[in-house]
Scaffold this motif. Structure first.
Motif, short mmCIF file in Angstrom:
data_model
loop_
_atom_site.label_atom_id
_atom_site.label_comp_id
_atom_site.label_asym_id
_atom_site.label_seq_id
_atom_site.Cartn_x
_atom_site.Cartn_y
_atom_site.Cartn_z
N ASN A 34 0.81 -1.20 0.00
CA ASN A 34 0.00 0.00 0.00
C ASN A 34 0.84 1.26 0.00
O ASN A 34 0.65 2.17 -0.79
CB ASN A 34 -0.88 -0.01 1.25
CG ASN A 34 -2.14 0.78 1.06
OD1 ASN A 34 -2.83 0.57 0.09
ND2 ASN A 34 -2.39 1.70 1.95
N ALA A 66 3.13 1.71 -3.09
CA ALA A 66 2.46 1.51 -4.38
C ALA A 66 3.01 2.43 -5.45
O ALA A 66 3.12 2.04 -6.61
CB ALA A 66 0.96 1.75 -4.24
N GLN A 67 3.39 3.65 -5.07
CA GLN A 67 3.86 4.56 -6.13
C GLN A 67 5.25 4.21 -6.63
O GLN A 67 5.71 4.77 -7.60
CB GLN A 67 3.86 5.99 -5.63
CG GLN A 67 4.58 6.18 -4.33
CD GLN A 67 3.70 6.91 -3.33
OE1 GLN A 67 2.51 7.02 -3.55
NE2 GLN A 67 4.28 7.40 -2.26
N PHE A 68 5.92 3.28 -5.98
CA PHE A 68 7.26 2.95 -6.41
C PHE A 68 7.32 1.71 -7.28
O PHE A 68 8.38 1.18 -7.54
CB PHE A 68 8.19 2.79 -5.21
CG PHE A 68 8.34 4.07 -4.43
CD1 PHE A 68 7.86 4.17 -3.15
CD2 PHE A 68 8.94 5.17 -5.00
CE1 PHE A 68 7.97 5.35 -2.43
CE2 PHE A 68 9.05 6.36 -4.30
CZ PHE A 68 8.58 6.44 -3.00
N GLY A 69 6.14 1.27 -7.71
CA GLY A 69 6.07 0.22 -8.72
C GLY A 69 6.97 -0.97 -8.51
O GLY A 69 6.78 -1.77 -7.60
N ALA A 70 8.00 -1.05 -9.36
CA ALA A 70 8.83 -2.25 -9.36
C ALA A 70 9.54 -2.48 -8.03
O ALA A 70 9.91 -3.61 -7.72
CB ALA A 70 9.84 -2.19 -10.48
N TRP A 71 9.71 -1.42 -7.23
CA TRP A 71 10.39 -1.61 -5.95
C TRP A 71 9.69 -2.62 -5.05
O TRP A 71 10.32 -3.32 -4.27
CB TRP A 71 10.51 -0.27 -5.21
CG TRP A 71 11.68 0.51 -5.67
CD1 TRP A 71 11.70 1.61 -6.46
CD2 TRP A 71 13.05 0.20 -5.39
NE1 TRP A 71 12.98 2.01 -6.70
CE2 TRP A 71 13.84 1.18 -6.04
CE3 TRP A 71 13.69 -0.79 -4.64
CZ2 TRP A 71 15.21 1.19 -5.98
CZ3 TRP A 71 15.07 -0.76 -4.57
CH2 TRP A 71 15.81 0.21 -5.24
N VAL A 72 8.35 -2.64 -5.17
CA VAL A 72 7.61 -3.59 -4.33
C VAL A 72 8.07 -5.00 -4.62
O VAL A 72 8.33 -5.80 -3.71
CB VAL A 72 6.09 -3.46 -4.59
CG1 VAL A 72 5.33 -4.48 -3.78
CG2 VAL A 72 5.62 -2.07 -4.24
N THR A 73 8.20 -5.32 -5.92
CA THR A 73 8.65 -6.66 -6.30
C THR A 73 10.05 -6.93 -5.78
O THR A 73 10.33 -7.99 -5.23
CB THR A 73 8.68 -6.79 -7.84
OG1 THR A 73 7.51 -6.22 -8.37
CG2 THR A 73 8.77 -8.24 -8.25
#
Lengths: 404, 294, 321
Positions: free
Chosen positions: C281, C284-291
């Motif tokens: 949550n 979320a704005q950091f896109g690929a960083w979550v992965t």
């Protein structure tokens, strides 16, 4: 992380004391740019849309001397409907966002449209393709900008048939969107005197189209219609080149292709491809000037049709907010339909009762490498479709807002 | 002449194309089978390493001007070296634990690798040109076969069969197979088993990267190119029999052919046909077509 | 050595006080948190917590790694969405229906997968889940890429309108706590003990006369059913059922949540779900960083933090949690 995508308070640039008469909720007009920042559509939308929105706010405030305080936030929906709806709900419920812009991926666009209507906010969509947004899923709080599947099918289908491409073979991605594209385009082709000599459903997603392309080649249809999107489209184009399909005299018709797609394919592979868009950076002096500023702020990448849509829609939105003196979603939506639009990218147009924005569309053919003078110089204009013919006529619309 | 309503020429064309896809399945499942055979670890990062191979080739072409032919040799070595690093620093410590931890580790590594590349390059996919000598098509009469694709089939066959030969018919291969069965005994004979294990993992990874370089001119080089193909490859290895090298190769090419046929007669199912086959094989012969019950 | 809470912990007493305290803390947290935290976010956590707990029953206690649990989350989501939207059923009936569907799927999938063990089992569940994903992609009733949108929350028992967030929250909290309690009871029941025995040493369990396949299948079905309950509830919370829930990356996420929280602990999955959902949550704005971060957590957990958050706490307290 190169860029910080959190709230860019443009208010700093126009720190005028108090905005007096307007009934702006908590004094700030907050626009949320929700799109795909890291996946399939990140080049077509992504970062660039936030840049476009920012530019729109700056340009509008400078030109109109408006006293609005505007804030822009961005978020990545990762092409997942649940992430997208979650962000939208949170934005509307707790972060005081007034309008959500962009939103590619039709399933998410539809979800946001519904949430915006439920909460009395506003959704101005530039990224989704589904014509249902101004059709059976329309509502008083949703406006559909830039393009849609009807325009694509009609523009590409009709214009190509009229210019001699009258036998078609479809390569259709086997999912709802692909079927819809195929169905709409087939209808147009048939209506204009063309013939569909065959179609094949490709499983979605697919990496390898060779077997389907062979079938298309064997059909000897003049036009191979690509009823697919994203990676499927670029892969089919690339492999069609490899198999010498275009050299054999058949032309590919991309039913959903954007400038960044052509850029990633290279002209060598994409030459001869026919496609329809409502914006191209090289159309006139004004689009060129915009592109120069945009590219400077976007790492050298040129704007796509969606970026242009975001820019244009945000300008018109702010105009409507000022005119309606409120940022209440339903009222602003009505105002946006009332006021005619005029901006440097799409020219003059209107927003209809069903929420559909009207502007001209253009049929392009991708240049040969020898015809191009540099990067992004990819399209040659084949024909222009006037605004009143480019989109589905109101009489054919199944939007409940349209009184018959 | 028509076979089942399809002109035989078209059918052969489709089968030939199926064989090309099969080449990739075979190369990838070979790497997986080799790694699993010796290490008993499912290398979930195989797809990411395949993607690494394609990207290293792409980057070396665009940043360093290294051409396809050099890449074909250099890239697998480079990526294989990272594999060796992974094995030495991380995988080694997991051998005494449940093998599922190895799966989870490699899964995590796959996420990292794919995430980093997605962050840097987005998802669109980069173009990679095929080498000059292979541009153009062979006119086979019933279809035009791009020269590059013919090259793919030839190379994969050569690589797969040579690997099989080395493992099944040479002394080195015999040591490897013995070490799989009884590592401590083999170690007692003076063979450096841990080093062999490390190099085997590196070799498997190199195979994946090699497949990646081969794939670059055909498919768009994109960060997610390995993510979905890896699951198909898993299914191939399960069908072929997890420890069997020949099983992996034959099933890989076989699947390519079956998929090719499916695309002609019932294209919507071509994504799922492998899983359906896997289910059937599991019901009838759980060890896989060529595998032995472990 | 089977996957479970790493080194054996010697428990001095059989009292469950610590577990009761932990349970009380958990209930209190979810009861009062909505005052400060966005309720929909909390409901999302509860749904995923239940999903992870169900998964943990199979892996942490049963020793079976299923890499295809997304098929239950997704199937139940579609079933509930369809029942609520197209057939107009009440939410509690829709959730029940979806749970039954999920259990049925688990029965079929389980009978196929149980034939093999360990890694093979995981691979088979993954492949089956992928097959189901492609099936849902194509069938019209799921709405394909669009998913099933605008799912009505309906009236609970025909009386309580769930479109009001407060009422929905109570509903979700009730489901979560019931599911959690069911798992708690199972773990401490004779069935649970046999499951643990099978996990530790299957051959010995067989030699003692237990039909291990039968027990494993039962565990699989229960796990699948409860995962389904989580999926159905989630579909009603977000009023949306989509392909994301059936994709294999979702299967990977639930493994991550359980691993991070603590395999084989009762409260671990809840904590793990909370951490991962929060991370997704806020980043979320950091896109690929979550992965990337998820991958890093996986690697770190496997290499150095195998007990997970709750597992470490339990180890320190020398009491099971």
């Amino acid at each position: 992380m190169k860029r910080n995508l959190i709230s860019l308070a443009v208010a700093a640039a126009c720190a005028f004391a108090g905005s007096a008469q307007a009934q702006i909720s908590d004094g700030i007009v907050k626009i949320g740019v929700l799109n795909d920042m890291s996946g399939l559509y990140s080049d077509i939308t992504g970062q660039g849309s936030v840049v476009a929105a920012r530019m729109a706010v700056e340009d509008y405030i400078r030109a109109s001397k408006s006293t609005l305080k505007v804030e822009i936030v961005g978020a990545d929906h990762q092409n997942k409907p649940d992430v997208g709806s979650n962000v939208a709900r949170q934005w509307y419920d707790t972060e005081k966002v007034d309008m959500i812009a962009d939103v590619p991926t039709s399933s998410i666009g539809l979800a946001i449209a519904k949430i915006s209507a439920d909460k009395g906010k506003l959704h101005v969509n530039s990224g989704s393709a589904t014509a249902d947004l101004s059709g059976k899923a329309c509502n008083a709080n949703t406006i559909h900008w830039a393009y849609d599947t009807w325009m694509l099918a009609n523009g590409t289908g009709k214009a190509i048939v009229k210019s001699g491409g009258d036998t078609w073979f479809f390569l259709t991605a086997d999912y709802a969107f692909g079927h819809a594209l195929e169905r709409d385009t087939e209808a147009v082709v048939l209506k204009n005197g063309g013939k569909v000599v065959g179609k094949v459903r490709t499983p979605f997603p697919t990496q390898d189209f060779s077997s389907f392309l062979l079938q298309a080649q064997a059909s000897k249809a003049k036009i191979i219609g690509l009823a697919n999107a994203g990676g499927d489209t670029t892969n089919s184009i690339k492999q069609a080149f490899e198999f010498g399909i275009t050299k054999g005299g058949q032309n590919l018709a991309g039913l959903l292709v954007f400038l960044p797609d052509v850029h990633s394919l290279s002209l060598e592979k994409a030459q001869g491809l026919m496609l329809t868009e409502t914006f191209y950076w090289d159309l006139n002096e004004q689009t060129r000037a915009f592109t120069k500023r945009f590219a400077a702020a976007n790492g050298g990448k040129y704007p796509s049709m969606v970026h242009a849509g975001v820019y244009s829609s945000v300008i018109h939105y702010l105009k409507a907010v000022d005119a309606a003196k409120t940022d209440d979603g339903t009222k602003v939506a009505a105002k946006m339909k009332e006021l005619p639009t005029d901006d440097v990218l799409f020219g003059k147009g209107t927003v209809r009762a069903d929420g559909r924005k009207i502007h001209p569309a253009y049929l392009f053919e991708v240049k040969k490498p020898s015809e191009s003078k540099g990067p992004y110089d990819y399209y040659k204009l084949v024909s222009t479709i006037p605004a009143n013919e480019a989109f589905r006529p109101l009489s054919e619309s199944d939007c409940p807002l349209v009184k018959k | 002449m028509e076979i089942f309503g399809i002109p035989s020429q078209a059918l052969f064309g489709q089968l030939l194309i199926g064989l090309i896809n099969g080449s990739f399945y075979a190369l990838l499942s070979l790497g997986l089978a080799v790694i699993f055979g010796l290490l008993n670890i499912i290398n979930f990062s195989h797809g990411a390493q395949y993607m690494l191979g394609a990207f290293v080739a792409y980057l070396s072409l665009n940043k360093l001007g290294i051409n396809y032919w050099v890449s074909l040799l250099l890239t697998p070595l480079l990526v294989g070296a990272t594999g060796v690093l992974i094995e030495k620093t991380m995988l080694k410590r997991l051998y005494k634990l449940d093998h599922l931890y190895g799966l989870l580790l490699t899964f995590g590594l796959a996420l990292i690798i794919q995430g980093v590349f997605r962050h840097e390059f987005g998802s669109s996919g980069m173009p990679y040109p095929s080498p000059e000598v292979f541009q153009g098509v062979f006119n086979l009469g019933f279809m035009f076969l791009p020269k590059y694709r013919a090259w793919v089939i030839v190379v994969s066959l050569v690589v797969c069969l040579s690997t099989w030969f080395v493992i099944e018919r040479t002394k080195l291969g015999a040591y490897l197979r013995a070490a799989t069965e009884n590592p401590s005994l083999v170690q007692a004979f003076g063979i450096n088993v841990p080093r062999m294990v490390t190099l085997t993992y590196g070799f498997g990874v190199a195979l994946a990267a090699f497949a990646g370089v081969m794939a670059a001119p055909i498919y768009q080089v994109s960060p997610m190119m390995g993510a979905d193909i890896i699951i198909v490859v898993f299914a191939v290895v399960v069908v072929g029999g997890m420890g069997s090298i020949m099983g992996a190769i034959l099933t890989g090419f076989g699947l390519g052919l079956v998929e090719g046929l499916t695309k002609v007669f019932y294209p919507e199912a071509s994504n799922t046909v492998i899983f359906v086959i896997m289910t059937i094989v599991l019901l009838l012969k759980p060890a896989g077509l060529f595998g032995t019950q472990k | 050595m089977p996957m479970s809470n790493a080194s054996p912990i010697v428990f001095k007493t059989q009292s469950f006080t610590h577990q009761w305290v932990a349970f009380a803390i958990m209930v209190l947290f979810f009861a009062i948190a909505p005052i400060w935290v966005y309720p929909i976010f909390l409901m999302k956590i509860m749904c995923f917590a239940l999903f992870a707990c169900a998964f943990n029953l199979l892996l942490g206690f049963g020793g079976l790694l299923s890499f295809g649990h997304a098929m239950f989350l997704g199937t139940a989501g579609y079933a509930a969405a369809h029942a609520a939207k197209v057939w107009g059923w009440n939410p509690e009936v829709a959730v029940l229906f979806a749970t039954v569907c999920s259990a049925g799927l688990a029965l079929i999938a389980g009978s196929l997968a149980i034939r093999r063990q360990g890694i093979y089992f995981a691979m088979i569940t993954l492949a089956l889940s992928q097959m189901i994903y492609f099936f849902y992609l194509q069938t019209p009733f799921t709405g394909g890429e669009d998913g099933i949108q605008s799912v009505p929350r309906g009236k609970l028992f025909g009386i309580f309108d769930l479109s009001e967030n407060k009422a929905m929250y109570m509903f979700v909290l009730a489901i979560f706590l019931s599911g959690f309690t069911i798992i708690w009871r199972i773990v401490h029941s004779p069935f649970g003990q046999i499951l643990k025995a099978i996990r530790e040493n299957q051959d010995r369990a067989i030699s003692l006369g237990y039909d291990t396949d039968h027990f494993k299948l039962l565990a699989f079905v229960i796990s699948g059913a409860l995962a389904g309950t989580a999926g159905a509830t989630k579909a009603l919370v977000f009023q949306l059922a989509s392909l994301t829930d059936v994709h294999w990356s979702m299967s990977g996420e639930v493994v991550l949540m359980t691993l991070l929280g603590g395999l084989g602990t009762l409260f671990g999955p809840v904590v793990g779900a909370a951490i991962i959902v929060s991370m997704q949550n806020y980043l979320a704005q950091f896109g690929a960083w979550v992965t990337i971060i998820q991958g890093l957590i996986f690697v770190i957990c496997v290499m150095a933090f195998r007990r997970g958050v709750i597992g470490e706490i339990a180890n320190w307290l020398k009491k099971p949690l």
